[in-house]
Design a protein around this motif. Structure first.
Motif, PDB file in Angstrom:
ATOM      1  N   ALA A 146       0.835  -1.203   0.000  1.00  0.00           N
ATOM      2  CA  ALA A 146       0.000   0.000   0.000  1.00  0.00           C
ATOM      3  C   ALA A 146       0.868   1.250   0.000  1.00  0.00           C
ATOM      4  CB  ALA A 146      -0.925  -0.004   1.216  1.00  0.00           C
ATOM      5  N   GLY A 147       1.942   1.254   0.812  1.00  0.00           N
ATOM      6  CA  GLY A 147       2.834   2.414   0.880  1.00  0.00           C
ATOM      7  C   GLY A 147       3.532   2.649  -0.447  1.00  0.00           C
ATOM      8  N   CYS A 148       3.937   1.550  -1.082  1.00  0.00           N
ATOM      9  CA  CYS A 148       4.621   1.616  -2.365  1.00  0.00           C
ATOM     10  C   CYS A 148       3.693   2.190  -3.436  1.00  0.00           C
ATOM     11  CB  CYS A 148       5.032   0.201  -2.746  1.00  0.00           C
ATOM     12  SG  CYS A 148       6.593   0.115  -3.542  1.00  0.00           S
ATOM     13  N   LEU A 149       2.499   1.628  -3.508  1.00  0.00           N
ATOM     14  CA  LEU A 149       1.508   2.073  -4.499  1.00  0.00           C
ATOM     15  C   LEU A 149       1.133   3.533  -4.253  1.00  0.00           C
ATOM     16  CD1 LEU A 149       0.037   0.714  -6.852  1.00  0.00           C
ATOM     17  CD2 LEU A 149      -1.865   0.252  -5.320  1.00  0.00           C
ATOM     18  N   GLY A 150       1.002   3.890  -2.975  1.00  0.00           N
ATOM     19  CA  GLY A 150       0.665   5.269  -2.634  1.00  0.00           C
ATOM     20  C   GLY A 150       1.746   6.237  -3.058  1.00  0.00           C
ATOM     21  N   ALA A 151       3.010   5.870  -2.816  1.00  0.00           N
ATOM     22  CA  ALA A 151       4.121   6.753  -3.191  1.00  0.00           C
ATOM     23  C   ALA A 151       4.244   6.838  -4.704  1.00  0.00           C
ATOM     24  CB  ALA A 151       5.421   6.252  -2.571  1.00  0.00           C
ATOM     25  N   LEU A 152       4.033   5.728  -5.394  1.00  0.00           N
ATOM     26  CA  LEU A 152       4.202   5.702  -6.853  1.00  0.00           C
ATOM     27  C   LEU A 152       3.134   6.517  -7.573  1.00  0.00           C
ATOM     28  CD1 LEU A 152       5.182   2.011  -7.532  1.00  0.00           C
ATOM     29  CD2 LEU A 152       6.559   4.030  -7.900  1.00  0.00           C
ATOM     30  N   ARG A 183       6.805   5.215 -12.544  1.00  0.00           N
ATOM     31  CA  ARG A 183       5.553   5.972 -12.444  1.00  0.00           C
ATOM     32  C   ARG A 183       4.926   6.123 -13.835  1.00  0.00           C
ATOM     33  NH1 ARG A 183       5.529  11.370  -8.824  1.00  0.00           N
ATOM     34  NH2 ARG A 183       6.239   9.899  -7.254  1.00  0.00           N
ATOM     35  N   THR A 184       4.271   5.087 -14.276  1.00  0.00           N
ATOM     36  CA  THR A 184       3.754   5.060 -15.651  1.00  0.00           C
ATOM     37  C   THR A 184       2.245   5.214 -15.663  1.00  0.00           C
ATOM     38  OG1 THR A 184       3.449   2.685 -15.559  1.00  0.00           O
ATOM     39  CG2 THR A 184       5.585   3.468 -16.339  1.00  0.00           C
ATOM     40  N   PRO A 185       1.675   5.581 -16.823  1.00  0.00           N
ATOM     41  CA  PRO A 185       0.213   5.660 -16.927  1.00  0.00           C
ATOM     42  C   PRO A 185      -0.460   4.326 -16.595  1.00  0.00           C
ATOM     43  CG  PRO A 185       1.238   6.693 -18.826  1.00  0.00           C
ATOM     44  CD  PRO A 185       2.342   6.050 -18.040  1.00  0.00           C
ATOM     45  N   ALA A 186       0.169   3.210 -16.981  1.00  0.00           N
ATOM     46  CA  ALA A 186      -0.421   1.896 -16.719  1.00  0.00           C
ATOM     47  C   ALA A 186      -0.630   1.698 -15.222  1.00  0.00           C
ATOM     48  CB  ALA A 186       0.479   0.800 -17.278  1.00  0.00           C
ATOM     49  N   LEU A 187       0.336   2.149 -14.431  1.00  0.00           N
ATOM     50  CA  LEU A 187       0.251   1.997 -12.979  1.00  0.00           C
ATOM     51  C   LEU A 187      -0.929   2.786 -12.415  1.00  0.00           C
ATOM     52  CD1 LEU A 187       2.165   0.606 -10.829  1.00  0.00           C
ATOM     53  CD2 LEU A 187       2.833   2.922 -10.271  1.00  0.00           C
ATOM     54  N   SER A 223      -9.030  11.010 -10.046  1.00  0.00           N
ATOM     55  CA  SER A 223      -7.868  11.881 -10.280  1.00  0.00           C
ATOM     56  C   SER A 223      -6.637  11.085 -10.693  1.00  0.00           C
ATOM     57  CB  SER A 223      -7.579  12.761  -9.070  1.00  0.00           C
ATOM     58  OG  SER A 223      -7.582  12.009  -7.911  1.00  0.00           O
ATOM     59  N   ALA A 224      -6.622   9.769 -10.381  1.00  0.00           N
ATOM     60  CA  ALA A 224      -5.504   8.952 -10.859  1.00  0.00           C
ATOM     61  C   ALA A 224      -5.603   8.767 -12.368  1.00  0.00           C
ATOM     62  CB  ALA A 224      -5.505   7.595 -10.169  1.00  0.00           C
ATOM     63  N   LEU A 225      -6.833   8.659 -12.882  1.00  0.00           N
ATOM     64  CA  LEU A 225      -7.020   8.447 -14.314  1.00  0.00           C
ATOM     65  C   LEU A 225      -6.753   9.720 -15.103  1.00  0.00           C
ATOM     66  CD1 LEU A 225     -10.158   6.158 -14.471  1.00  0.00           C
ATOM     67  CD2 LEU A 225      -7.784   5.569 -14.924  1.00  0.00           C
ATOM     68  N   ILE A 250      -3.669   3.451 -13.985  1.00  0.00           N
ATOM     69  CA  ILE A 250      -4.907   2.758 -14.356  1.00  0.00           C
ATOM     70  C   ILE A 250      -5.137   1.582 -13.415  1.00  0.00           C
ATOM     71  CG2 ILE A 250      -6.015   1.401 -16.182  1.00  0.00           C
ATOM     72  CD1 ILE A 250      -4.516   3.279 -18.180  1.00  0.00           C
ATOM     73  N   ILE A 251      -4.062   0.824 -13.133  1.00  0.00           N
ATOM     74  CA  ILE A 251      -4.180  -0.308 -12.202  1.00  0.00           C
ATOM     75  C   ILE A 251      -4.655   0.197 -10.840  1.00  0.00           C
ATOM     76  CG2 ILE A 251      -2.881  -2.081 -10.943  1.00  0.00           C
ATOM     77  CD1 ILE A 251      -1.045  -2.227 -13.444  1.00  0.00           C
ATOM     78  N   PHE A 252      -4.052   1.290 -10.380  1.00  0.00           N
ATOM     79  CA  PHE A 252      -4.439   1.877  -9.095  1.00  0.00           C
ATOM     80  C   PHE A 252      -5.929   2.222  -9.096  1.00  0.00           C
ATOM     81  CE2 PHE A 252      -5.195   5.728  -6.570  1.00  0.00           C
ATOM     82  CZ  PHE A 252      -4.686   5.353  -5.342  1.00  0.00           C
ATOM     83  N   ALA A 253      -6.384   2.881 -10.173  1.00  0.00           N
ATOM     84  CA  ALA A 253      -7.787   3.290 -10.254  1.00  0.00           C
ATOM     85  C   ALA A 253      -8.715   2.077 -10.214  1.00  0.00           C
ATOM     86  CB  ALA A 253      -8.020   4.115 -11.519  1.00  0.00           C
ATOM     87  N   ILE A 254      -8.355   1.015 -10.955  1.00  0.00           N
ATOM     88  CA  ILE A 254      -9.200  -0.181 -10.993  1.00  0.00           C
ATOM     89  C   ILE A 254      -9.274  -0.821  -9.605  1.00  0.00           C
ATOM     90  CG2 ILE A 254      -9.387  -2.532 -11.925  1.00  0.00           C
ATOM     91  CD1 ILE A 254      -8.132  -1.407 -14.534  1.00  0.00           C
ATOM     92  N   VAL A 255      -8.107  -0.975  -8.958  1.00  0.00           N
ATOM     93  CA  VAL A 255      -8.059  -1.573  -7.619  1.00  0.00           C
ATOM     94  C   VAL A 255      -8.932  -0.767  -6.654  1.00  0.00           C
ATOM     95  CG1 VAL A 255      -6.554  -2.005  -5.624  1.00  0.00           C
ATOM     96  CG2 VAL A 255      -5.788  -2.630  -7.921  1.00  0.00           C
ATOM     97  N   VAL A 256      -8.790   0.555  -6.704  1.00  0.00           N
ATOM     98  CA  VAL A 256      -9.523   1.421  -5.786  1.00  0.00           C
ATOM     99  C   VAL A 256     -11.031   1.346  -6.029  1.00  0.00           C
ATOM    100  CG1 VAL A 256      -9.944   3.860  -5.296  1.00  0.00           C
ATOM    101  CG2 VAL A 256      -7.626   2.977  -5.229  1.00  0.00           C
ATOM    102  N   VAL A 257     -11.440   1.300  -7.307  1.00  0.00           N
ATOM    103  CA  VAL A 257     -12.873   1.230  -7.616  1.00  0.00           C
ATOM    104  C   VAL A 257     -13.451  -0.107  -7.140  1.00  0.00           C
ATOM    105  CG1 VAL A 257     -14.547   1.052  -9.501  1.00  0.00           C
ATOM    106  CG2 VAL A 257     -12.861   2.902  -9.494  1.00  0.00           C
ATOM    107  N   ILE A 258     -12.719  -1.216  -7.382  1.00  0.00           N
ATOM    108  CA  ILE A 258     -13.208  -2.531  -6.932  1.00  0.00           C
ATOM    109  C   ILE A 258     -13.393  -2.527  -5.413  1.00  0.00           C
ATOM    110  CG2 ILE A 258     -12.585  -4.981  -6.671  1.00  0.00           C
ATOM    111  CD1 ILE A 258     -11.186  -4.764  -9.400  1.00  0.00           C
ATOM    112  N   MET A 259     -12.403  -1.989  -4.701  1.00  0.00           N
ATOM    113  CA  MET A 259     -12.497  -1.960  -3.235  1.00  0.00           C
ATOM    114  C   MET A 259     -13.641  -1.052  -2.792  1.00  0.00           C
ATOM    115  SD  MET A 259      -8.566  -2.244  -1.917  1.00  0.00           S
ATOM    116  CE  MET A 259      -8.045  -0.670  -2.459  1.00  0.00           C
TER     117      MET A 259
END
Lengths: 138, 279
Positions: B17-23, B250-254, B117-119, B256-265
């Motif tokens: 979580a810390g890694c994803l948050g920082a990235l 820190r790529t656009p793909a990351l 805002s991630a997207l 998108i992954i973050f946004a998908i994970v957050v929406v599912i949760m």
């Protein structure tokens, strides 16, 4: 420290003093988090190795502990006696104290630079943080 | 789950979580709270306390990496921290009067906002070249390093930024997140700080804001050592990894992954709260 051998202010040195301030602040942060991380790592290892690790973890209902475990002085003195929960809590309190140390550091720097406005502003932030951690009643 | 397994699993989850948050620059709290509630069946009040500790650890870890590069504007940070700490104390007071489902709905709102805002890739506005009257009188102008030497910038619309920061502080304390999304709105959009300055200054402030409410939650017994220890250590490790080692990832793909994970949760939390099964 007499007035003549104090460090030069930001106004006297241009940007050199703020940069030095930032560097010492960075070092302060690294020392704080390294110390907090080490204490917590030792605490985790201690909980796991003391046999408590075999009991069941259940955080599904909020059951606040008694007041003794929420007193900072009680936690610190128990941590010195190597009580494992107190050790962990002391590490967590060190994490919470890290931003407070940073604000204190800024307060000293602004005061040293005779920056009255920002000394007052920083003192107000520090007062709010200390009130929260020491009294915690809002 | 035994305490040993619980602590090690929470440690691993907090590193992620810390890694994803920082990235993604959106902080670990938005991932950590759903993780604790959905996977580890933690009561929301414990999860919020743990998340605040993680937010402080992430902020300090990343700030230690950034501050030496000369981007952080300490004056702007201190001035706005008056607003965020006041907001945090107000938010912590308010939290005592709100039921768990209400706090959860607010948190779910923050989740969807973060995903949105991630997207939307941040398109930095050109920084203000000159400060307005108040910004100049408060001495908020600064410089930051660029490829060709130091560049100076001014700060504008201080009262509007201050007001938004008050809201950021309330939100941070109420649901246990860093409110980085709100802080960037105030500093990028309103006060027109250069992007790198606002990001590092915001990250720096997040720790102070979270510390203001963490103290109150500590006294309410919401900071549990066995839960928060691994969370704090994991967040520290994760943020250092994110800030130093993986900064090039820190790529656009990351995002998108973050946004998908957050929406599912977010959807799972919504279903659980609506069905009255909130842990």
């Amino acid at each position: 420290m007499s007035d003549t051998d104090r460090p030069p202010t930001a106004a006297e040195t241009g940007s050199a003093a703020p940069r030095r301030l930032e560097r010492s602040m960075g070092r302060l942060l690294i020392v704080c988090i390294a110390a907090a991380g080490s204490v917590i790592a030792v605490g985790i290892a201690a909980v796991i190795s003391t046999g408590e690790g075999n009991s069941r973890a259940d955080y599904s209902t909020f059951t606040p502990s008694d007041d003794g475990s929420r007193s900072i002085t009680a936690i610190l003195s128990a941590a010195v006696r190597l009580d494992v929960h107190a050790l962990l809590m002391a590490g967590i309190l060190m994490v919470i104290a890290t931003p407070i140390a940073r604000v204190l550091f800024s307060l000293v720097s602004f005061a040293r630079d005779r920056d009255r406005l920002y000394t007052v502003i920083t003192a107000a932030v520090l007062a709010a943080l200390c009130y929260s951690l020491l009294l915690g009643r809002v | 789950m035994s305490i040993t397994v619980f602590m090690l699993a929470v440690l691993a989850g907090s590193i992620a979580a810390g890694c994803l948050g920082a990235l993604t620059g959106l902080g670990g709290g938005v991932v950590l709270i759903p993780l604790l509630v959905l996977v580890f069946h933690t009561d929301l009040r414990y999860a919020i306390g743990a998340s605040l500790v993680a937010v402080i650890a992430t902020s300090s870890g990343a700030a230690a990496a950034f501050v030496r590069e000369g981007f952080t504007n300490v004056r702007v940070a201190m001035l706005l921290e008056v607003a965020t700490t006041a907001g945090a104390l107000a938010g912590a007071a308010l939290a005592a009067y709100l039921s768990a489902p209400v706090i959860m709905y607010i948190f779910i709102g923050v989740l969807f906002w973060s995903a949105f805002s991630a997207l939307r890739e941040p398109r930095p506005l050109p920084p203000a070249s000159a400060a307005d009257d108040l910004g100049a009188r408060l001495g908020l102008a600064g410089t930051y390093p660029t490829g060709d030497g130091l560049r100076s910038y001014g700060v504008r619309r201080v009262p509007a930024g201050f007001a938004v920061m008050l809201g950021a502080g309330i939100l941070s304390a109420l649901v246990g997140v860093g409110s980085g999304v709100v802080k960037v709105v105030a500093m990028d959009r309103l006060m027109r700080l250069p992007f790198k300055v606002s990001t590092t200054t915001s990250n720096f402030m997040i720790g102070v804001t979270a510390a203001a409410s963490a103290g109150v939650y500590f006294h309410r017994g919401q900071i549990d050592p066995v839960l928060c220890g691994p969370v704090a250590l994991g967040a520290l490790i994760g943020s250092l990894l994110g800030a130093r080692v993986l900064v090039k990832a820190r790529t656009p793909a990351l995002r998108i992954i973050f946004a998908i994970v957050v929406v599912i949760m977010g959807v799972q939390l919504l279903v659980r709260t609506l069905s009255g099964n909130l842990q």
